[in-house]
Structure formats: structure tokens, C-alpha cells
Design a protein around this motif. Structure first.
Motif: not given
Length: 197
Positions: A15-16, A37-43
Motif C-alpha cells: 500500500a505504501l 506517502v503516508d497520507k496517500e496510503a492513509a496510514v
């Protein structure tokens, strides 16, 4: 202990990396940060830094992931191995490749960003060179072993011609219409694939 478990979660890693591809396509290499990347992957914030040693590691894995996601389907491979051994079948296979890449637009745009970034990062350049060469040789080998008309050079020339058509279709879609693109694919196959080769 928890940190090690997070790093080994293959679904989260995927996902990342998929998130990194989307960020690269939208923001370019300069916009690729662990936070983005964290924001895009919703983590949770800080997750990407637990999975990737550094930004170069993330860039390299994003390049590899593009090729994983773009693998031909079993049906496409069957069309190559079991389909008619003529230029018309090659045209259909080339249309399928172009369509498959256009359907993963963000992946291809991310790959273009990675190629530009590779001009400045020798490690990334080495990884991409190896991966692209392996992909091209896979296509050459499958084409030749399938008994299709044409030779290794035909496959390499189609690779070059169709890659630039794809770049135009994804970055400047007003240059060639869908109909013109199909005509160009047909013309490329008919001119580059010799039935007697």
C-alpha cells in the motif's frame, strides 16, 4: 517489537509503494516524501519511515512495483503462445499492451519520473536499467519462442515506437486520437515485423 511487525506487513508495504507511485505521478520526484506517502496510503504519520531505509529505497521499490502491477494476464500470454502466428495477432497484442499501460496511467507517469530521477541517482539507474532490460528481454524471448513472425530486432523496434506513442498519449493526449493511435500501432507492426524473418 511492534516496529518489526509493521516492517514485515507485506500488505502495508505494498500500500505504501502504491501510494508512492500515486505521489510520483501527481507531484513528481520532488514531492515524494515519507509524509506524502503516508497520507496517500492513509496510514499513520511515520509509517513509511518504518518500511523504507531512505527515500532512495522507496524510489527503487516504486520502480519495481510498476512492473509487478503491469504483468500481462494469463489470457494475454495464451494469446501469444496459442494464438495465430501472424501480424494481425501481434497488432492485437500491441494494442493490449498500450491499453494496459494507459489503464495504469499514474504508474507510467511515475516510471517517467523515476527515469528522470535515475539520471541523478546511480543506484536507481542501475536498478531501473536491470529491470527494463529484463522486461525487454522477456518480451523478446516470448515473442521468438512463440513462433510469431519477426525477430528480436522487430520486438525492440516495437518497444521503442510504442513507448513513445504511450508517452504522447499520457502526457499530451491531444496529439493522437484513439483512432490514429490504433492506425499507428498497425503501421508499426506491418512495417517492422517481417513475415519471413
Amino acid at each position: 517489537m511492534e516496529w518489526c511487525q509493521v516492517r514485515t506487513n507485506p500488505e502495508r508495504r505494498q500500500a505504501l509503494i502504491d501510494g508512492a507511485i500515486e505521489v510520483l505521478a501527481r507531484e513528481g520526484a520532488r514531492g515524494l516524501t515519507f509524509r506524502a506517502v503516508d497520507k496517500e496510503a492513509a496510514v499513520p504519520s511515520g509509517t513509511a519511515s518504518n518500511y523504507f531505509a531512505n527515500r532512495d529505497d522507496l524510489l527503487t521499490q516504486a520502480g519495481a512495483r510498476f512492473y509487478e502491477r503491469l504483468q500481462p494476464s494469463p489470457e494475454t500470454m495464451a494469446q501469444l503462445t496459442d494464438g495465430p502466428k501472424d501480424r494481425a495477432n501481434i497488432v492485437e497484442l500491441m494494442k493490449e499492451v498500450v491499453g494496459r499501460i494507459e489503464a495504469f496511467r499514474t504508474g507510467y507517469l511515475a516510471l517517467l519520473e523515476l527515469r528522470l530521477e535515475a539520471t541523478r541517482r546511480p543506484e536507481l539507474r542501475a536498478v531501473l536499467t536491470e529491470r527494463v532490460r529484463a522486461d525487454l528481454e522477456f518480451n523478446v524471448r516470448n515473442h521468438v519462442e512463440s513462433g510469431m513472425p519477426g525477430d528480436e530486432t522487430s520486438v525492440r523496434l516495437l518497444y521503442l515506437a510504442l513507448n513513445w506513442l504511450i508517452v504522447d498519449r499520457l502526457t499530451l493526449p491531444g496529439i493522437f486520437t484513439e483512432e490514429q493511435s490504433i492506425e499507428l500501432i498497425e503501421a508499426a507492426v506491418n512495417r517492422l515485423v517481417d513475415d519471413d524473418a
